[in-house]
Design a protein around this motif. Structure first.
Motif, PDB file in Angstrom:
ATOM      1  N   TYR A  13       0.837  -1.204   0.000  1.00  0.00           N
ATOM      2  CA  TYR A  13       0.000   0.000   0.000  1.00  0.00           C
ATOM      3  C   TYR A  13       0.876   1.259   0.000  1.00  0.00           C
ATOM      4  N   VAL A  14       2.003   1.192   0.689  1.00  0.00           N
ATOM      5  CA  VAL A  14       2.901   2.354   0.719  1.00  0.00           C
ATOM      6  C   VAL A  14       3.331   2.687  -0.713  1.00  0.00           C
ATOM      7  N   LEU A  15       3.714   1.646  -1.465  1.00  0.00           N
ATOM      8  CA  LEU A  15       4.211   1.872  -2.821  1.00  0.00           C
ATOM      9  C   LEU A  15       3.078   1.899  -3.849  1.00  0.00           C
ATOM     10  N   GLY A  16       1.890   1.402  -3.426  1.00  0.00           N
ATOM     11  CA  GLY A  16       0.738   1.393  -4.332  1.00  0.00           C
ATOM     12  C   GLY A  16       0.815   0.299  -5.378  1.00  0.00           C
ATOM     13  N   GLU A  17       1.712  -0.654  -5.181  1.00  0.00           N
ATOM     14  CA  GLU A  17       1.815  -1.716  -6.186  1.00  0.00           C
ATOM     15  C   GLU A  17       2.399  -2.989  -5.592  1.00  0.00           C
ATOM     16  N   THR A  18       2.156  -4.092  -6.314  1.00  0.00           N
ATOM     17  CA  THR A  18       2.729  -5.375  -5.905  1.00  0.00           C
ATOM     18  C   THR A  18       2.882  -6.247  -7.149  1.00  0.00           C
ATOM     19  N   HIS A  19       3.505  -7.401  -6.963  1.00  0.00           N
ATOM     20  CA  HIS A  19       3.643  -8.333  -8.082  1.00  0.00           C
ATOM     21  C   HIS A  19       2.811  -9.573  -7.794  1.00  0.00           C
ATOM     22  N   PHE A  20       2.189 -10.096  -8.831  1.00  0.00           N
ATOM     23  CA  PHE A  20       1.382 -11.309  -8.700  1.00  0.00           C
ATOM     24  C   PHE A  20       1.502 -12.046 -10.016  1.00  0.00           C
ATOM     25  N   TYR A  21       1.854 -13.306  -9.942  1.00  0.00           N
ATOM     26  CA  TYR A  21       2.002 -14.144 -11.138  1.00  0.00           C
ATOM     27  C   TYR A  21       2.885 -13.441 -12.181  1.00  0.00           C
ATOM     28  N   ASN A  22       3.994 -12.862 -11.688  1.00  0.00           N
ATOM     29  CA  ASN A  22       4.955 -12.163 -12.560  1.00  0.00           C
ATOM     30  C   ASN A  22       4.381 -10.947 -13.280  1.00  0.00           C
ATOM     31  N   LEU A  23       3.302 -10.415 -12.763  1.00  0.00           N
ATOM     32  CA  LEU A  23       2.719  -9.205 -13.359  1.00  0.00           C
ATOM     33  C   LEU A  23       2.659  -8.131 -12.275  1.00  0.00           C
ATOM     34  N   LYS A  24       2.634  -6.876 -12.729  1.00  0.00           N
ATOM     35  CA  LYS A  24       2.546  -5.783 -11.755  1.00  0.00           C
ATOM     36  C   LYS A  24       1.080  -5.388 -11.562  1.00  0.00           C
ATOM     37  N   PHE A  25       0.683  -5.177 -10.310  1.00  0.00           N
ATOM     38  CA  PHE A  25      -0.694  -4.769  -9.991  1.00  0.00           C
ATOM     39  C   PHE A  25      -0.668  -3.547  -9.084  1.00  0.00           C
ATOM     40  N   ASN A  26      -1.506  -2.567  -9.414  1.00  0.00           N
ATOM     41  CA  ASN A  26      -1.703  -1.473  -8.467  1.00  0.00           C
ATOM     42  C   ASN A  26      -2.645  -1.945  -7.365  1.00  0.00           C
ATOM     43  N   VAL A  27      -2.383  -1.515  -6.155  1.00  0.00           N
ATOM     44  CA  VAL A  27      -3.278  -1.839  -5.040  1.00  0.00           C
ATOM     45  C   VAL A  27      -3.470  -0.594  -4.191  1.00  0.00           C
ATOM     46  N   ASN A  28      -4.612  -0.514  -3.533  1.00  0.00           N
ATOM     47  CA  ASN A  28      -4.792   0.511  -2.508  1.00  0.00           C
ATOM     48  C   ASN A  28      -5.689  -0.070  -1.419  1.00  0.00           C
ATOM     49  N   SER A  29      -6.064   0.781  -0.461  1.00  0.00           N
ATOM     50  CA  SER A  29      -6.764   0.244   0.710  1.00  0.00           C
ATOM     51  C   SER A  29      -8.142  -0.347   0.371  1.00  0.00           C
ATOM     52  N   SER A  30      -8.611  -0.202  -0.878  1.00  0.00           N
ATOM     53  CA  SER A  30      -9.884  -0.823  -1.273  1.00  0.00           C
ATOM     54  C   SER A  30      -9.681  -2.223  -1.828  1.00  0.00           C
ATOM     55  N   THR A  31      -8.429  -2.597  -2.075  1.00  0.00           N
ATOM     56  CA  THR A  31      -8.187  -3.927  -2.667  1.00  0.00           C
ATOM     57  C   THR A  31      -7.343  -4.755  -1.718  1.00  0.00           C
ATOM     58  N   LEU A  32      -7.731  -6.021  -1.599  1.00  0.00           N
ATOM     59  CA  LEU A  32      -6.889  -6.943  -0.844  1.00  0.00           C
ATOM     60  C   LEU A  32      -5.527  -7.019  -1.532  1.00  0.00           C
ATOM     61  N   ILE A  33      -4.467  -7.198  -0.737  1.00  0.00           N
ATOM     62  CA  ILE A  33      -3.147  -7.434  -1.332  1.00  0.00           C
ATOM     63  C   ILE A  33      -3.129  -8.893  -1.810  1.00  0.00           C
ATOM     64  N   PRO A  34      -2.904  -9.128  -3.107  1.00  0.00           N
ATOM     65  CA  PRO A  34      -2.906 -10.511  -3.604  1.00  0.00           C
ATOM     66  C   PRO A  34      -1.878 -11.364  -2.862  1.00  0.00           C
ATOM     67  N   ARG A  35      -2.280 -12.618  -2.558  1.00  0.00           N
ATOM     68  CA  ARG A  35      -1.444 -13.499  -1.749  1.00  0.00           C
ATOM     69  C   ARG A  35      -0.807 -14.608  -2.594  1.00  0.00           C
TER      70      ARG A  35
END
Ligand SMILES: C[S@@+](CC[C@H](N)C(=O)[O-])C[C@H]1O[C@@H](n2cnc3c(N)ncnc32)[C@H](O)[C@@H]1O
Length: 276
Positions: free
Chosen positions: A73-95
């Motif tokens: 959430y700090v960076l507003g992004e994460t990686h999932f299945y080798n892809l980049k995803f934006n995330v914020n407090s409305s979206t679960l962080i993909p696990r």
């Protein structure tokens, strides 16, 4: 902190609520986000001069990390299945266990998919990126759907995102495959969770009442029994406590070939079933 080589020591000096290994990882993720440098770029560019704007971005990141806000959430992004995803407090962080679900799904044949409770769109988008299927996805969070739509553009895929509540489900189309990672953590399990999950991740994405833990599975299995083609596939991510009960409810709705799979940590986590 005026050159790149000073960033890591600065993070280590300023942050004291995480392990050294975690702080180093946060520093590299932040460098990649702010400057676009990978770890190896850092070695080659150690004397890179930071602008005032760069420095204040790093300082702001450190303030947020110290507040225990998840780094994604700090960076507003994460990686999932080798892809980049934006995330914020409305979206679960993909696990990571959800990546296993996607990997398993992709070992099957299908040409149309419905993802129920799409959140950041991580399941729908990674299936779209790695198959030729047409994909629909629903969520009852408008804010999450905005992020999911952005993530589809970010990853150059087409997904038809729809605002829909699972309990007022109104899609009549039939699909080869339905997948859902619905809310499944019991309210009573909160006390075992990391405080930063409870403080920052969306509760409507996570929690269900203890007196009705399978509410989403019952409703989604019913939807699947109406909206799956014959031999269609239903995939669930589940709470390890409820594997047998979910299998029972699928059997009652005439699903067959039911498989319960464990994640890398040996926990019952995925259920696949077939609708005849
Ligand atoms: C556990 S999260 C999964 C998010 C994403 N699919 C993933 O795997 O990371 C559950 C998702 O279901 C959505 N949701 C919760 N209640 C819902 C409802 N009644 N109808 C539709 N979606 C719902 C939440 O907004 C959240 O995005």
């Amino acid at each position: 902190m005026n050159i790149l080589a000073n960033i890591l020591p600065f993070f280590l000096k300023e942050i004291d609520n995480f392990s050294r290994r975690e702080i180093i990882s946060f520093a590299y993720l932040s460098i990649e986000k702010i400057l676009g440098f990978s770890k190896s770029d850092c070695i080659l560019n150690s004397n890179y001069i930071l602008s005032d704007e760069d420095i204040s971005s790093f300082e702001k990141i450190i303030v947020d990390i110290k507040k225990n806000i998840p780094i994604q959430y700090v960076l507003g992004e994460t990686h999932f299945y080798n892809l980049k995803f934006n995330v914020n407090s409305s979206t679960l962080i993909p696990r990571p266990e959800t990546e296993e679900l996607v990997r398993y799904i992709l070992s099957h044949n299908f040409s149309s998919v419905l993802d129920i409770g799409t959140g950041s769109g991580c399941i729908a988008i990674s299936i779209a990126k790695n198959s030729k299927a047409s994909i629909d996805a629903i969520d009852n969070s408008k804010e999450a759907l905005e992020i999911a739509k952005f993530n589809a553009i970010l990853n150059s895929v087409d997904v038809n995102f729809m605002f829909n509540d699972v309990f007022g489900f109104s899609v009549t189309k039939k699909y080869d495959l339905i997948v859902s990672n619905p809310p499944y953590v019991l309210n009573s399990e909160k006390k075992y969770m990391h405080q930063n999950v409870i403080d920052y991740e969306p509760h409507n994405a996570l929690f269900v009442e203890d007196f009705n833990p399978l509410i989403f599975y019952e409703k989604i299995a019913l939807i699947a029994s109406k909206n799956l083609n014959s031999n269609g596939l239903l995939f669930f991510e589940i709470n390890e406590k409820f594997g047998e009960q979910i299998i029972d409810l699928l059997l009652k709705l005439n699903f067959v070939d039911i498989e319960l799979k464990k994640d890398i940590n040996g926990r019952d986590r995925i259920i696949k079933s077939v609708f005849k």
